[in-house]
Design a protein around this motif. Structure first.
Motif, PDB file in Angstrom:
ATOM      1  N   GLN A 129      38.020  41.089  33.004  1.00  0.00           N
ATOM      2  CA  GLN A 129      37.772  42.451  33.464  1.00  0.00           C
ATOM      3  C   GLN A 129      38.956  43.360  33.145  1.00  0.00           C
ATOM      4  O   GLN A 129      38.783  44.498  32.707  1.00  0.00           O
ATOM      5  CB  GLN A 129      37.495  42.462  34.967  1.00  0.00           C
ATOM      6  CG  GLN A 129      36.178  41.819  35.357  1.00  0.00           C
ATOM      7  CD  GLN A 129      35.947  41.883  36.854  1.00  0.00           C
ATOM      8  OE1 GLN A 129      36.827  41.562  37.652  1.00  0.00           O
ATOM      9  NE2 GLN A 129      34.764  42.292  37.253  1.00  0.00           N
ATOM     10  N   ILE A 130      40.163  42.859  33.353  1.00  0.00           N
ATOM     11  CA  ILE A 130      41.360  43.659  33.089  1.00  0.00           C
ATOM     12  C   ILE A 130      41.482  43.972  31.601  1.00  0.00           C
ATOM     13  O   ILE A 130      41.754  45.111  31.205  1.00  0.00           O
ATOM     14  CB  ILE A 130      42.618  42.924  33.589  1.00  0.00           C
ATOM     15  CG1 ILE A 130      42.585  42.797  35.115  1.00  0.00           C
ATOM     16  CG2 ILE A 130      43.894  43.647  33.149  1.00  0.00           C
ATOM     17  CD1 ILE A 130      43.666  41.885  35.676  1.00  0.00           C
ATOM     18  N   SER A 133      39.409  46.838  30.301  1.00  0.00           N
ATOM     19  CA  SER A 133      39.631  48.154  30.897  1.00  0.00           C
ATOM     20  C   SER A 133      39.934  49.191  29.821  1.00  0.00           C
ATOM     21  O   SER A 133      40.356  48.847  28.707  1.00  0.00           O
ATOM     22  CB  SER A 133      40.789  48.088  31.895  1.00  0.00           C
ATOM     23  OG  SER A 133      42.003  47.807  31.224  1.00  0.00           O
TER      24      SER A 133
END
Length: 206
Positions: A129-130, A133
């Motif tokens: 998820q990071i 980004s």
């Protein structure tokens, strides 16, 4: 010849001096030396991320960014602390997205080792998820978790994986990553606009 091989940067996602994630990346560096050149990079020397008015980025982060930019891809090995990635890895990724964008459109393979049975599965999910980004926008290889559980007992005296099934799985995933890198190099037509969008992105805007 090694000059014709892909060159990968392998980030040790821990500041522990006895990290089994470091051992995993050392194994990969040696085991896959005929297929790719892998350079281990430490983040334990980085200061904790802090925003500043002049967007200061420490030289250590700039040095890592240059290595990433010059590479064909990145491998990240993360442990799992409290169902998440370590603070040092989160901080390092923040530096690598603060006015600089070395991971943008860069192929990334995620791996991880942990003392327990789950092999950093939650941390790897969070890391995906990071990396996806707007500030980072790496290209993460899909469906490719390598979860090394009980990592304190995972390596023999030579640093090789004891579990032959795990070793075979990693072999297959690494071959997939090599193909992923080669395919992605042909599918990179939006990079210029992605770079501009990353530069225009601001943490100070809601």
């Amino acid at each position: 010849m090694i000059n014709n091989m892909n060159k990968f940067i392998a980030i040790v996602g821990s500041n522990s001096n006895k990290s089994t994630n470091r051992e995993l990346l050392k194994y990969m560096k040696h085991h896959f030396q005929s297929q790719a050149e892998i350079e281990l990079v430490e983040i334990k020397g980085l200061p904790i991320f802090k925003k500043s008015a002049d967007k200061f980025v420490p030289q250590e982060a700039k040095d890592i960014a240059k290595k990433i930019e010059a590479s064909d891809g990145v491998i990240i090995a993360t442990p799992e602390y409290d169902h998440s990635i370590p603070a040092i890895l989160s901080s390092a990724l923040a530096w690598l997205s603060y006015g600089i964008h070395p991971l943008l459109d860069k192929p990334v393979m995620i791996t991880g080792a942990s003392y327990g049975s789950l092999g950093s599965s939650r941390a790897q999910s969070q890391l995906r998820q990071i990396l996806d980004s707007p500030e980072l926008k790496a290209r993460i290889m899909p469906s490719s978790e390598f979860l090394l559980g009980h990592s304190l007992q995972a390596f023999d005296d030579n640093g090789d994986l004891k579990d032959k099934v795990a070793a075979q799985q990693l072999d297959g995933l690494f071959k997939d990553f090599l193909q992923f890198v080669n395919i992605f190099n042909q599918l990179n037509n939006a990079k210029e606009i992605n770079v501009q969008k990353a530069k225009d992105f601001s943490w100070d805007k809601d």
